[in-house]
Design a protein around this motif. Structure first.
Motif, PDB file in Angstrom:
ATOM      1  N   LEU A  75      32.030   5.116   2.384  1.00  0.00           N
ATOM      2  CA  LEU A  75      32.760   5.229   1.123  1.00  0.00           C
ATOM      3  C   LEU A  75      33.935   6.181   1.238  1.00  0.00           C
ATOM      4  CD1 LEU A  75      29.887   5.245  -1.515  1.00  0.00           C
ATOM      5  CD2 LEU A  75      31.562   3.456  -1.091  1.00  0.00           C
ATOM      6  N   SER A  76      33.754   7.300   1.920  1.00  0.00           N
ATOM      7  CA  SER A  76      34.877   8.235   2.057  1.00  0.00           C
ATOM      8  C   SER A  76      35.992   7.619   2.899  1.00  0.00           C
ATOM      9  CB  SER A  76      34.409   9.553   2.668  1.00  0.00           C
ATOM     10  OG  SER A  76      33.947   9.353   3.985  1.00  0.00           O
ATOM     11  N   GLU A  79      37.743   5.161   0.632  1.00  0.00           N
ATOM     12  CA  GLU A  79      38.593   5.863  -0.337  1.00  0.00           C
ATOM     13  C   GLU A  79      39.859   6.391   0.331  1.00  0.00           C
ATOM     14  OE1 GLU A  79      36.025   8.792  -2.039  1.00  0.00           O
ATOM     15  OE2 GLU A  79      35.042   7.341  -3.357  1.00  0.00           O
ATOM     16  N   ASN A  80      39.734   6.931   1.546  1.00  0.00           N
ATOM     17  CA  ASN A  80      40.915   7.398   2.268  1.00  0.00           C
ATOM     18  C   ASN A  80      41.860   6.244   2.565  1.00  0.00           C
ATOM     19  OD1 ASN A  80      40.032  10.037   2.305  1.00  0.00           O
ATOM     20  ND2 ASN A  80      39.072   9.870   4.318  1.00  0.00           N
ATOM     21  N   ILE A  82      42.136   3.451   0.890  1.00  0.00           N
ATOM     22  CA  ILE A  82      42.752   3.019  -0.370  1.00  0.00           C
ATOM     23  C   ILE A  82      43.897   3.950  -0.741  1.00  0.00           C
ATOM     24  CG2 ILE A  82      42.359   2.874  -2.875  1.00  0.00           C
ATOM     25  CD1 ILE A  82      39.575   1.729  -2.205  1.00  0.00           C
ATOM     26  N   SER A  83      43.698   5.251  -0.606  1.00  0.00           N
ATOM     27  CA  SER A  83      44.776   6.191  -0.957  1.00  0.00           C
ATOM     28  C   SER A  83      45.960   6.035  -0.009  1.00  0.00           C
ATOM     29  CB  SER A  83      44.261   7.630  -0.961  1.00  0.00           C
ATOM     30  OG  SER A  83      43.878   8.024   0.335  1.00  0.00           O
TER      31      SER A  83
END
Length: 137
Positions: A75-76, A79-80, A82-83
Motif C-alpha cells: 500500500l505504501s 501510494e508513493n 500514485i503521488s
C-alpha cells in the motif's frame, strides 16, 4: 512453456523483492496446509465472543501480522506511485499549457512577419513601377 519458466527464473534472480514475496507465499501456503479454516467458523454452541485457544490465537496473530506487513508495504508503494504519477500529470499539464502559449506566440509572430513581408513586397513593387515609369519618360 519451458521458455516462460526460464524467463521467470531469470526475472526472479534479478529482483530482490521476489525472495520476500516467495517467503510470504510459502508462509501462507503452510498456513493453509495446516487447515486453519476452522478458525473462521465458531464451533457449534460457541458464540462469536468465545476466546480462541492460545496456540490458535498465536497462529492467527502471526498470519494477521504477516498480511499487514505485506499489505502495508504494498500500500505504501502504491501510494508513493500514485503521488509520483499525480506530480508527473501536473508537470505534463503545465508543460502542455506552456507549449500552447509558445505555439500561439509563434503563430502571432509568423502572421506579423507575413504582413511585414507583404508590405515590403508591395512597397518594392510600387518603387519598381515608379522607377520604371521615370525611365520610360
Amino acid at each position: 512453456m519451458s521458455a516462460i519458466r526460464s524467463e521467470r527464473v531469470e526475472t526472479e534472480a534479478e529482483d530482490p523483492n521476489i525472495a520476500a514475496v516467495s517467503e510470504v507465499e510459502a508462509g501462507i501456503r503452510d498456513f493453509v496446509r495446516n487447515d486453519v479454516a476452522y478458525l473462521r467458523r465458531p464451533p457449534h454452541g460457541a458464540g462469536p465472543d468465545t476466546p480462541l485457544e492460545p496456540n490458535t490465537e498465536a497462529t492467527v496473530n502471526n498470519v494477521n501480522s504477516l498480511i499487514q506487513r505485506v499489505a502495508g508495504t504494498s500500500l505504501s508503494e502504491i501510494e508513493n506511485l500514485i503521488s509520483e504519477l499525480e506530480s508527473v500529470r501536473d508537470l505534463l499539464h503545465a508543460e502542455g499549457q506552456r507549449v500552447q502559449r509558445e505555439i500561439a506566440g509563434y503563430a502571432q509572430l509568423s502572421q506579423a512577419a507575413m504582413k511585414s513581408t507583404r508590405m515590403i513586397a508591395d512597397n518594392v513593387a510600387q518603387w519598381k513601377r515608379t522607377a520604371d515609369g521615370l525611365r520610360n519618360s
